[in-house]
Design an enzyme around this catalytic site. Sequence first.
Site, short mmCIF file in Angstrom:
data_model
loop_
_atom_site.label_atom_id
_atom_site.label_comp_id
_atom_site.label_asym_id
_atom_site.label_seq_id
_atom_site.Cartn_x
_atom_site.Cartn_y
_atom_site.Cartn_z
CG HIS A 177 -2.09 -0.78 1.28
ND1 HIS A 177 -2.45 -1.54 2.37
CD2 HIS A 177 -3.06 -0.95 0.35
CE1 HIS A 177 -3.60 -2.16 2.10
NE2 HIS A 177 -3.99 -1.82 0.89
CB CYS A 275 -2.52 0.30 8.68
SG CYS A 275 -1.22 0.03 7.50
N1 ARG Z 1 -3.78 -7.28 6.47
C1 ARG Z 1 -4.16 -6.05 5.84
C2 ARG Z 1 -4.14 -6.21 4.33
O1 ARG Z 1 -3.28 -6.89 3.83
C3 ARG Z 1 -3.26 -4.93 6.27
C4 ARG Z 1 -3.69 -3.59 5.77
C5 ARG Z 1 -2.73 -2.50 6.10
N2 ARG Z 1 -3.29 -1.23 5.81
C6 ARG Z 1 -2.65 -0.21 5.25
N3 ARG Z 1 -3.27 0.91 5.16
N4 ARG Z 1 -1.46 -0.34 4.74
O2 ARG Z 1 -4.97 -5.69 3.64
#
Ligand code: ARG
Length: 282
Positions: A177, A275
Site C-alpha cells: 500500500h 493503517c
Molecule cells: N492485512 C491487511 C491487508 O493486507 C493490512 C492492511 C494495512 N493497511 C494499510 N493501510 N497499509 O490488507
Amino acid sequence: MTMTSPASTRHERIATRRTVLMCRPEFYTVSYRINPWMHPEDPTDTSLALTQWQTLHDLYASLGYRIELIDPLPGLPDMVYAANGGFTLDGMAYGARFQYPERGPEGPAYMDWFREHGFEVAEPVSVNEGEGDFLLVGDAILAGTGFRSDAGSHDELRRIFGREVVTLRLVNPSFYHLDTALSVLDPDPEHPGIAYLPSAFDRASLEILEERYPDSVLVGDDDAAVLGLNSFSDGRNVVIASRAAGFEASLRERGYVPHGIDLSELLLGGGGVKCCTLELRW
Ligand code: ARG
C-alpha cells in the site's frame, strides 16, 4: 542579510488538529495471508493488539485529535486497519472496494458509517483500498497502484474530487500500500513535506517524487522494515513506529516532534500506525 530557510530545515512546525476514524481490534487475528507480513500459522494475541491500539488511541487524544470510532465486525479481522475503509475530502467519501474477498464486507460497512456521519458517499467501481493507497499532499492526491488499488480508481478519484491525482507505482510486495512506502509529514500546499522509501517505487514514479518534492526525507530499509513510514503526522507531531530510529532522528532534525509507539502485534497483519488511522475531512 535575510535568511530564508527551505522547507526541509524550517524549525517551526505547526500542528493542525486532526479528526480520525479508528476501529478497535476486537476481532483481530491473522487467519489468512494477503500480504507477505501475514503468517496465519503463527499465533496472535488479540488482547495485546487491543492494548497497543489503545495506546495509539490515547496518544491521538493527548495530541488533541478528535477521534471517531466504527464498530468492529466479527469475521473481519483486518477491519482495525481503518485507513483502507475509504478516502474522504471536502465532505465526500470515496468508498473502498477491496481486492481480496476476505476484506470485501468492510467496504459497505465503512460506507454506511460515512453516510451516517454526514458524508456524501461515492460508490467505488474500481478496486481501491482507500487511504492505504491515496494520500493528500497539498492540493494533490498521491495515488498508489501495483498491488491493491487499480489505476482505474485514480480516474474515479479525479472525477469525484476534481483534484490533481498523481499515480505512483509500487514494486516491492512488502510495501503493497502507498502508506507503507510513503508518509505525508506536512500536507500544507505552501511547503509540502513527505518521506519515502525510494526502492518501493518504479523509476518513473521516483522521478515524479524527486521532481515534486526535492526536500523529501529518504528513509532506509531498516526503518521501512518496521513500517516506520506507516506514520501519521499533524504537521508537527509525527506518530511513528518506535523502532524506526533513523527516521525518528531525521524527523527531529527537521523540526518535527516524533512520538514512537509499539504496534508489534498489528505488524503481524502487515499494518502500523497509519493503517489504523483514517483521516476524516468533512
Ligand atoms: N492485512 C491487511 C491487508 O493486507 C493490512 C492492511 C494495512 N493497511 C494499510 N493501510 N497499509 O490488507
